[in-house]
Design a protein around this motif. Structure first.
Motif, PDB file in Angstrom:
ATOM      1  N   LYS A 280       0.817  -1.213   0.000  1.00 47.73           N
ATOM      2  CA  LYS A 280       0.000   0.000   0.000  1.00 47.73           C
ATOM      3  C   LYS A 280       0.855   1.268   0.000  1.00 47.73           C
ATOM      4  CE  LYS A 280      -4.320  -1.620   2.108  1.00 47.73           C
ATOM      5  NZ  LYS A 280      -4.083  -3.058   1.964  1.00 47.73           N
ATOM      6  N   ILE A 281       2.066   1.181   0.481  1.00 47.07           N
ATOM      7  CA  ILE A 281       2.970   2.331   0.548  1.00 47.07           C
ATOM      8  C   ILE A 281       4.278   1.970  -0.158  1.00 47.07           C
ATOM      9  CG2 ILE A 281       4.176   3.988   2.006  1.00 47.07           C
ATOM     10  CD1 ILE A 281       1.222   4.234   2.271  1.00 47.07           C
ATOM     11  N   THR A 282       4.762   2.859  -0.986  1.00 50.18           N
ATOM     12  CA  THR A 282       6.037   2.671  -1.669  1.00 50.18           C
ATOM     13  C   THR A 282       6.899   3.915  -1.465  1.00 50.18           C
ATOM     14  OG1 THR A 282       5.026   1.306  -3.391  1.00 50.18           O
ATOM     15  CG2 THR A 282       7.190   2.268  -3.872  1.00 50.18           C
ATOM     16  N   LEU A 283       8.079   3.712  -0.931  1.00 45.68           N
ATOM     17  CA  LEU A 283       9.066   4.789  -0.828  1.00 45.68           C
ATOM     18  C   LEU A 283      10.076   4.596  -1.948  1.00 45.68           C
ATOM     19  CD1 LEU A 283       9.745   4.807   3.036  1.00 45.68           C
ATOM     20  CD2 LEU A 283       8.125   6.215   1.740  1.00 45.68           C
ATOM     21  N   ARG A 284      10.453   5.689  -2.616  1.00 42.50           N
ATOM     22  CA  ARG A 284      11.371   5.566  -3.745  1.00 42.50           C
ATOM     23  C   ARG A 284      12.265   6.788  -3.822  1.00 42.50           C
ATOM     24  NH1 ARG A 284       6.385   6.025  -8.042  1.00 42.50           N
ATOM     25  NH2 ARG A 284       6.017   8.275  -7.949  1.00 42.50           N
ATOM     26  N   GLY A 285      13.412   6.581  -4.451  1.00 40.33           N
ATOM     27  CA  GLY A 285      14.337   7.692  -4.600  1.00 40.33           C
ATOM     28  C   GLY A 285      15.443   7.343  -5.579  1.00 40.33           C
ATOM     29  N   SER A 286      16.096   8.380  -6.095  1.00 42.71           N
ATOM     30  CA  SER A 286      17.193   8.154  -7.028  1.00 42.71           C
ATOM     31  C   SER A 286      18.206   9.277  -6.914  1.00 42.71           C
ATOM     32  CB  SER A 286      16.681   8.065  -8.474  1.00 42.71           C
ATOM     33  OG  SER A 286      16.214   9.327  -8.915  1.00 42.71           O
ATOM     34  N   LEU A 287      19.437   8.944  -7.236  1.00 47.57           N
ATOM     35  CA  LEU A 287      20.530   9.909  -7.313  1.00 47.57           C
ATOM     36  C   LEU A 287      21.269   9.605  -8.604  1.00 47.57           C
ATOM     37  CD1 LEU A 287      22.434  12.093  -6.133  1.00 47.57           C
ATOM     38  CD2 LEU A 287      23.647  10.245  -4.953  1.00 47.57           C
ATOM     39  N   SER A 288      21.456  10.627  -9.432  1.00 50.33           N
ATOM     40  CA  SER A 288      22.079  10.366 -10.732  1.00 50.33           C
ATOM     41  C   SER A 288      22.883  11.561 -11.196  1.00 50.33           C
ATOM     42  CB  SER A 288      21.014  10.023 -11.779  1.00 50.33           C
ATOM     43  OG  SER A 288      20.154  11.125 -12.001  1.00 50.33           O
ATOM     44  N   THR A 289      23.808  11.274 -12.081  1.00 50.87           N
ATOM     45  CA  THR A 289      24.497  12.320 -12.816  1.00 50.87           C
ATOM     46  C   THR A 289      24.068  12.223 -14.272  1.00 50.87           C
ATOM     47  OG1 THR A 289      26.428  10.933 -13.304  1.00 50.87           O
ATOM     48  CG2 THR A 289      26.481  12.243 -11.272  1.00 50.87           C
ATOM     49  N   GLY A 290      24.188  13.321 -15.002  1.00 57.09           N
ATOM     50  CA  GLY A 290      23.752  13.318 -16.390  1.00 57.09           C
ATOM     51  C   GLY A 290      24.553  14.291 -17.219  1.00 57.09           C
TER      52      GLY A 290
ATOM     53  N   LYS B 211      34.905  27.113 -27.302  1.00 60.68           N
ATOM     54  CA  LYS B 211      33.991  26.147 -27.901  1.00 60.68           C
ATOM     55  C   LYS B 211      33.065  25.587 -26.830  1.00 60.68           C
ATOM     56  CE  LYS B 211      37.064  24.722 -31.671  1.00 60.68           C
ATOM     57  NZ  LYS B 211      37.739  23.584 -32.332  1.00 60.68           N
ATOM     58  N   LEU B 212      31.909  25.105 -27.283  1.00 57.67           N
ATOM     59  CA  LEU B 212      30.921  24.568 -26.354  1.00 57.67           C
ATOM     60  C   LEU B 212      31.323  23.184 -25.853  1.00 57.67           C
ATOM     61  CD1 LEU B 212      27.529  25.534 -28.049  1.00 57.67           C
ATOM     62  CD2 LEU B 212      28.612  26.606 -26.081  1.00 57.67           C
ATOM     63  N   ASP B 213      30.995  22.936 -24.593  1.00 57.20           N
ATOM     64  CA  ASP B 213      31.182  21.616 -23.977  1.00 57.20           C
ATOM     65  C   ASP B 213      29.827  21.128 -23.501  1.00 57.20           C
ATOM     66  OD1 ASP B 213      32.351  19.366 -23.040  1.00 57.20           O
ATOM     67  OD2 ASP B 213      33.605  20.339 -21.534  1.00 57.20           O
ATOM     68  N   ALA B 214      29.762  19.894 -23.059  1.00 52.91           N
ATOM     69  CA  ALA B 214      28.499  19.323 -22.597  1.00 52.91           C
ATOM     70  C   ALA B 214      28.088  19.932 -21.265  1.00 52.91           C
ATOM     71  CB  ALA B 214      28.623  17.812 -22.460  1.00 52.91           C
ATOM     72  N   GLU B 215      26.771  20.040 -21.068  1.00 54.02           N
ATOM     73  CA  GLU B 215      26.244  20.352 -19.747  1.00 54.02           C
ATOM     74  C   GLU B 215      26.353  19.109 -18.878  1.00 54.02           C
ATOM     75  OE1 GLU B 215      22.685  23.446 -21.136  1.00 54.02           O
ATOM     76  OE2 GLU B 215      22.206  21.422 -20.437  1.00 54.02           O
ATOM     77  N   LYS B 216      26.559  19.319 -17.585  1.00 53.04           N
ATOM     78  CA  LYS B 216      26.608  18.215 -16.627  1.00 53.04           C
ATOM     79  C   LYS B 216      25.554  18.457 -15.563  1.00 53.04           C
ATOM     80  CE  LYS B 216      30.917  19.355 -16.442  1.00 53.04           C
ATOM     81  NZ  LYS B 216      31.101  19.919 -17.797  1.00 53.04           N
ATOM     82  N   SER B 217      24.944  17.385 -15.089  1.00 54.66           N
ATOM     83  CA  SER B 217      23.852  17.549 -14.129  1.00 54.66           C
ATOM     84  C   SER B 217      23.955  16.552 -12.993  1.00 54.66           C
ATOM     85  CB  SER B 217      22.496  17.378 -14.831  1.00 54.66           C
ATOM     86  OG  SER B 217      22.317  16.043 -15.249  1.00 54.66           O
ATOM     87  N   THR B 218      23.350  16.922 -11.876  1.00 58.65           N
ATOM     88  CA  THR B 218      23.149  16.033 -10.740  1.00 58.65           C
ATOM     89  C   THR B 218      21.681  16.100 -10.375  1.00 58.65           C
ATOM     90  OG1 THR B 218      25.378  16.494  -9.910  1.00 58.65           O
ATOM     91  CG2 THR B 218      23.818  15.473  -8.387  1.00 58.65           C
ATOM     92  N   ASN B 219      21.036  14.941 -10.339  1.00 52.52           N
ATOM     93  CA  ASN B 219      19.594  14.880 -10.154  1.00 52.52           C
ATOM     94  C   ASN B 219      19.250  14.036  -8.939  1.00 52.52           C
ATOM     95  OD1 ASN B 219      16.745  14.272 -10.512  1.00 52.52           O
ATOM     96  ND2 ASN B 219      16.975  14.980 -12.607  1.00 52.52           N
ATOM     97  N   ILE B 220      18.475  14.606  -8.025  1.00 52.18           N
ATOM     98  CA  ILE B 220      18.005  13.893  -6.834  1.00 52.18           C
ATOM     99  C   ILE B 220      16.483  13.855  -6.862  1.00 52.18           C
ATOM    100  CG2 ILE B 220      17.924  13.852  -4.312  1.00 52.18           C
ATOM    101  CD1 ILE B 220      20.534  15.464  -4.331  1.00 52.18           C
ATOM    102  N   THR B 221      15.913  12.670  -6.687  1.00 51.29           N
ATOM    103  CA  THR B 221      14.463  12.515  -6.608  1.00 51.29           C
ATOM    104  C   THR B 221      14.123  11.637  -5.414  1.00 51.29           C
ATOM    105  OG1 THR B 221      14.205  12.711  -9.008  1.00 51.29           O
ATOM    106  CG2 THR B 221      12.379  11.746  -7.796  1.00 51.29           C
ATOM    107  N   VAL B 222      13.169  12.090  -4.606  1.00 48.08           N
ATOM    108  CA  VAL B 222      12.692  11.319  -3.459  1.00 48.08           C
ATOM    109  C   VAL B 222      11.178  11.390  -3.466  1.00 48.08           C
ATOM    110  CG1 VAL B 222      12.677  11.065  -0.956  1.00 48.08           C
ATOM    111  CG2 VAL B 222      14.738  11.874  -2.109  1.00 48.08           C
ATOM    112  N   GLY B 223      10.509  10.228  -3.345  1.00 48.39           N
ATOM    113  CA  GLY B 223       9.061  10.258  -3.418  1.00 48.39           C
ATOM    114  C   GLY B 223       8.389   9.145  -2.657  1.00 48.39           C
ATOM    115  N   ILE B 224       7.074   9.256  -2.588  1.00 46.31           N
ATOM    116  CA  ILE B 224       6.245   8.247  -1.944  1.00 46.31           C
ATOM    117  C   ILE B 224       5.040   7.985  -2.829  1.00 46.31           C
ATOM    118  CG2 ILE B 224       5.047  10.019  -0.583  1.00 46.31           C
ATOM    119  CD1 ILE B 224       4.615   7.896   1.588  1.00 46.31           C
ATOM    120  N   GLY B 225       4.685   6.726  -2.947  1.00 47.27           N
ATOM    121  CA  GLY B 225       3.472   6.338  -3.650  1.00 47.27           C
ATOM    122  C   GLY B 225       2.602   5.532  -2.707  1.00 47.27           C
ATOM    123  N   ALA B 226       1.315   5.786  -2.740  1.00 48.62           N
ATOM    124  CA  ALA B 226       0.427   5.087  -1.818  1.00 48.62           C
ATOM    125  C   ALA B 226      -0.848   4.668  -2.533  1.00 48.62           C
ATOM    126  CB  ALA B 226       0.078   5.982  -0.625  1.00 48.62           C
ATOM    127  N   LYS B 227      -1.351   3.497  -2.145  1.00 49.25           N
ATOM    128  CA  LYS B 227      -2.627   3.006  -2.647  1.00 49.25           C
ATOM    129  C   LYS B 227      -3.413   2.455  -1.457  1.00 49.25           C
ATOM    130  CE  LYS B 227      -4.694   0.407  -6.399  1.00 49.25           C
ATOM    131  NZ  LYS B 227      -4.484  -0.487  -7.559  1.00 49.25           N
TER     132      LYS B 227
END
Length: 941
Positions: free
Chosen positions: A639-649, A693-709
């Motif tokens: 009924k409850i889901t905790l989720r999260g991610s950490l990534s570079t891009g 000259k142009l270089d690539a963009e770099k990113s750090t992405n953090i997502t934390v969430g909850i899903g419930a049913k």
């Protein structure tokens, strides 16, 4: 007593004994098979949706076992199960259904679920085995074809605008090339940071680079408006950074468009519409159908034709003596000295207000000419709003089973769009006849001064967009292999009519090349982009806990700037849209090679860890290695889901950003239409100015969430995201250099974007004889700003607002749907939060804010028969229009707002003297067309 191994070791039967043993063994096998057959039974049937369409690919599982099958292209299935078994029918976007296997034939009708279902199986967001939303570690929205068509919007991108809170798109006030493709974005990150997939394969970018001073400036993206809505089965939107899984462009997320697969039960849809103002008439017809290919294949196809006429929303031009035209620019002083004006006798010369007043006092046609023209055309002939668009779209999606473990699949699409729009009207007191331009009366009149009323250049864009994929899938010993080749391209060519080249260039005989000898139709060129992508993806479920995926991608990209005809660029070029010069035209290409590895580990049934690493090498700027780690934990019986991610891009600079170099016409407040330029980063000019000259963009992405049913009919998700982008690529401010007034791209600064996404659904509420459902979804931007100093460029408050505050800081969608008998009713309320601009020319002590508004959409469907459905959509039911007002930044700004004359001056500056009164010159936060009525008829074969 015999030894245990006596028989096996010493007994040697003769021939008759051997035959007797074999007969008894065969009898035993027969009895076992008979008992097995009596213990099992064969069930067959057909699965359809509630409108009678067959559903291919429905999963049928014998509950509590791994025994299962899928329906074929006609929705048919056949399965052997034990006595007393329960069959479980499940399909994406539909309610799960269970049935006791008590009959030999069981036909099933599945009901579509309203809103997002946490149990839906999604293929986006992992490179190993697909998972349901509950078992995924990432936030994913799933929209069915019914969700999209229920909006009543004419195109796919506009449908998403009213379904996904973090998705925003709107037409720009000044159209020209941008009329072919409106900029869109997820989470205020720009169109180039959302990766678009079709059936899991990369869609090609558009060839258009947005260079106007409007949201999306300096960006490019795929043309999702080109995809016919009726060809879409569902859309999966991954709201998380995914560069490690899919490569460049996936910093903000991934949109995976899944195409329809049905091989029969086609439908034709006729759509019509009109605005409450009586313009913007729309007529469209779409056919979606399918057929079987042999015994084991299918082909689904879509043909879509549409035409939308012009919807014009011009403002009433302020004809005050201090606001004579768009070439006015501010200066302190008295009544006439509030502006520096174009000299009516010399349009290339600016004079002060007093001189202008003296000239116009002597010019008998001066003020009277202005007043007479505005009396005839209060909008000064300006045309802005939604341009006329004609489109033809063709798409196929197919596959064939070569064997039980191998499949060939393919899809292809071609789209043609033609858009007719207009430049700003050149009024007779702006483009005057005497003494420099008497020939204008011949071009745009009958040769007499009285016949000359000015002119409005037209802009026509022709767009061709295509994509195609051919692939091969196999499953052998648990190893799933997918090999594919994808190609795609986008080409745009332009035409300018009812215009003139006013250059005073002369030939060797001293005769004017242009002016009175100028053509009035020009071919200013265009742009083209295409790519070829090869993919190899391999995955395997190693055990009930571990699954892996790995693969590689090879991609080549080609970008072309198409040269315009000489008259379109020579001298100052065609009025309104100068063509591509030879030195700025050409073809450029690059290639890249990437590889990834993905590991998913189910520590327990409830606890999942997923990790991905990817490396890519580009031929023009080097390599990038990125990674992603995500996790999910379920409890309370799922009924409850905790989720999260950490990534570079990362996001590679597009070829458009690297090589675009051009002269462009643009509006500069108080200075009218000016010609400025863009120099690219690999040009000699860039080296002289020290631009890297142009270089690539770099990113750090953090997502934390909850899903419930909490219950069968109620579910919700809440996700927090935080995205840091380093070395962000931007098109900076125009600057005066030895090469003129120019701008350029650079890796200028770091930015941070954070916010919340909320999705909630409550369905199947009994009300009378029908069922009621509610959906609530929203996006709240908590932070969206530059977090470092600016380098290699100039980035002022105008661009800062366009990049960070020109999209709603919050957006919510509250919907309700009610189905009873043959009727369906839906009401959606979309709340567009505040947006902020700092327009070019606006006093630095002020800002412009668009106030929050709620747009209400009403939908009514009537299923006249099993095959015929009528739908009426009233979009923007209450005729809500954008509304803006000035806000003071400080005490000096407050003083301006307390002076009506100064407020009027500022308003005229940012609206082109009220030509763009609703939206200002830079943009707005939702459509300005008001109420729209759309009626559609759907007939199923």
């Amino acid at each position: 007593m015999l030894k245990k191994n006596y028989i096996a070791k010493d007994f040697k039967p003769n021939k008759n004994q051997t035959q007797l043993i074999m007969k008894k063994f065969a009898l035993l096998l027969f009895l076992l098979n008979v008992s097995f057959l009596f213990a099992q039974k064969e069930i067959s049937g057909v699965v359809k949706d509630n409108t009678g369409n067959a559903l291919p690919g429905v999963n049928i599982i014998e509950k509590g076992t791994q025994n299962g099958v899928s329906t074929d292209m006609n929705g048919s299935y056949k399965i052997r199960v034990k006595e007393g078994a329960i069959l479980v029918f499940s399909y994406i976007g539909f309610s799960k259904f269970e049935k006791m296997a008590t009959e030999a034939i069981i036909n099933v009708t599945l009901s579509e679920e309203g809103g997002q279902n946490l149990d839906e199986v999604v293929v986006t967001g992992t490179r190993t085995a697909p998972r349901s939303n509950t078992t995924s570690a990432l936030p994913i929205d799933v929209l069915s074809s019914k969700d999209l068509t229920s909006t009543g919007q004419a195109s796919f991108d506009k449908a998403l605008q009213y379904k996904i809170p973090s998705f925003n798109t709107v037409q720009t006030p000044v159209n020209d090339a941008t009329s072919l493709l409106d900029p869109y974005e997820i989470r205020n990150m720009g169109p180039s940071r959302t990766l678009i997939l079709i059936n899991g394969k990369r869609k090609n970018l558009s060839s258009l680079l947005y260079v106007q001073t409007s949201p999306g400036r300096g960006e490019t993206g795929a043309d999702i408006s080109a995809i016919p809505t009726d060809a879409i089965e569902r859309v999966e939107i991954l709201r998380d950074g995914a560069s490690a899984q899919y490569g460049s462009d996936a910093i903000a997320g991934v949109m995976n468009i899944i195409l329809k697969k049905n091989s029969g039960n086609g439908a034709v849809t006729v759509r019509s519409g009109i605005t409450s103002e009586g313009d913007g008439e729309m007529l469209g017809v779409s056919l979606n159908n399918g057929t079987t290919v042999g015994n084991k294949g299918f082909l689904n196809y879509t043909i879509d034709f549409s035409k939308v006429k012009l919807a014009n929303r011009p403002g009433t031009v302020d004809g005050g003596t201090t606001n004579l035209g768009p070439d006015d620019k501010p200066l302190s002083g008295g009544e006439y000295a509030d502006f520096i004006y174009v000299d009516p006798n010399d349009p290339d010369n600016y004079v002060d207000g007093a001189t202008r007043a003296s000239i116009m006092a002597d010019n008998t046609s001066g003020i009277n000419q202005i007043n007479n023209f505005l009396a005839e055309k209060p909008d000064a002939g300006n045309i802005n709003g939604s341009p006329e668009t004609t489109a033809a779209k063709f798409l196929i999606n197919g596959g064939i089973d070569l064997s039980e473990s191998t499949q060939l699949y393919y899809n292809a699409a071609y789209v043609y769009k033609k858009v007719n729009s207009f430049a700003n009207y050149r009024t007779p007191y702006w483009r005057t006849l005497d003494p420099a331009n008497p020939y204008l009366a011949d071009f745009f009149g009958n040769g007499t001064a009285a016949s000359y009323k000015g002119y409005v250049p037209t802009f026509t864009g022709d767009l061709n967009d295509y994509n195609a994929t051919l692939g091969y899938k196999s499953e052998m010993n648990g190893w799933n292999t997918d090999v594919s080749i994808t190609t795609g391209g986008n080409k745009q060519v332009y035409s300018v009519e009812n215009s003139v080249n006013r250059s005073d260039l002369q030939d060797e005989n001293g005769e004017n090349i242009y002016q009175e000898n100028s053509p009035i139709t020009f071919q200013p060129g265009g742009t083209s982009f295409n790519h070829i992508v090869g993919n190899l993806d391999i995955s395997k479920v190693l055990s009930d806990k571990i699954s892996i995926g790995f693969g590689s991608e090879f991609r080549t990209e080609n970008f072309e700037v198409i040269e315009g005809d000489k008259a379109s660029w020579d001298g100052i070029g065609a009025d309104s849209f100068a063509g591509n010069r030879p030195e700025n035209s050409g073809r450029w290409n690059r290639y890249n090679l990437g590889a990834y590895f993905d590991l998913a580990y189910d520590v327990t049934e409830d606890f999942l860890i997923n990790g991905t690493v990817r490396h890519e090498e580009y031929s023009d700027f080097g390599g990038a290695t990125v990674w992603k780690l995500s996790s999910r934990y379920k409890f309370l019986d799922d009924k409850i889901t905790l989720r999260g991610s950490l990534s570079t891009g990362f996001r590679a600079p597009t070829l458009h950003q690297i090589y675009t170099q051009k002269a462009q016409y643009s509006f500069v407040a108080g200075q009218g239409i000016q010609v400025s330029g863009i120099i690219n980063n690999v040009s000699p000019q860039a080296r002289i100015l020290g631009i890297p000259k142009l270089d690539a963009e770099k990113s750090t992405n953090i997502t934390v969430g909850i899903g419930a049913k909490p219950s069968k009919n109620f579910n919700f998700t809440v996700d927090y995201y935080n995205i840091k982008v380093e070395d962000r690529i931007v098109l900076g401010d125009r600057q005066d250099t030895q090469f003129g007034n120019v701008a350029w791209f650079s890796n200028s600064f770091d930015s941070r974007t954070s916010g919340l996404d909320v999705v909630a659904n409550y369905n199947n509420i009994g009300l009378g004889e029908g069922k009621l459902g509610f959906t609530l979804s929203g996006n709240v931007t908590l932070q969206n700003e530059r977090i470092s100093d600016v380098t290699n460029n100039s980035f002022g408050p105008i661009l800062n607002a366009l990049m960070f505050t020109s999209r709603p800081e919050t957006k919510w969608i509250l919907g309700a749907n009610y189905e009873v008998g043959k009727f369906g009713f839906s009401v959606n309320n979309t709340y567009f939060g505040k947006t902020t601009f700092k327009q070019d020319g606006l006093d630095s002590n002020l800002r412009t804010e668009f106030t929050p508004k709620i747009v209400t959409d009403l939908g009514i469907t009537f299923s006249a028969t099993e095959k015929l459905t009528l739908a009426l959509n009233v979009n923007n039911l209450l005729n809500v229009l954008p509304e803006w007002k000035f806000k003071a930044e400080n005490a000096a700004g407050t003083a301006i707002l307390n002076d009506a004359a100064q407020v009027k001056t500022q308003s005229n500056l940012i609206t082109f003297n009220q030509r763009y009164s609703q939206m200002t010159y830079d943009g707005y936060h939702f459509s300005q067309l008001g109420t729209m009525f759309n009626l559609s008829l759907n007939y199923k074969f």
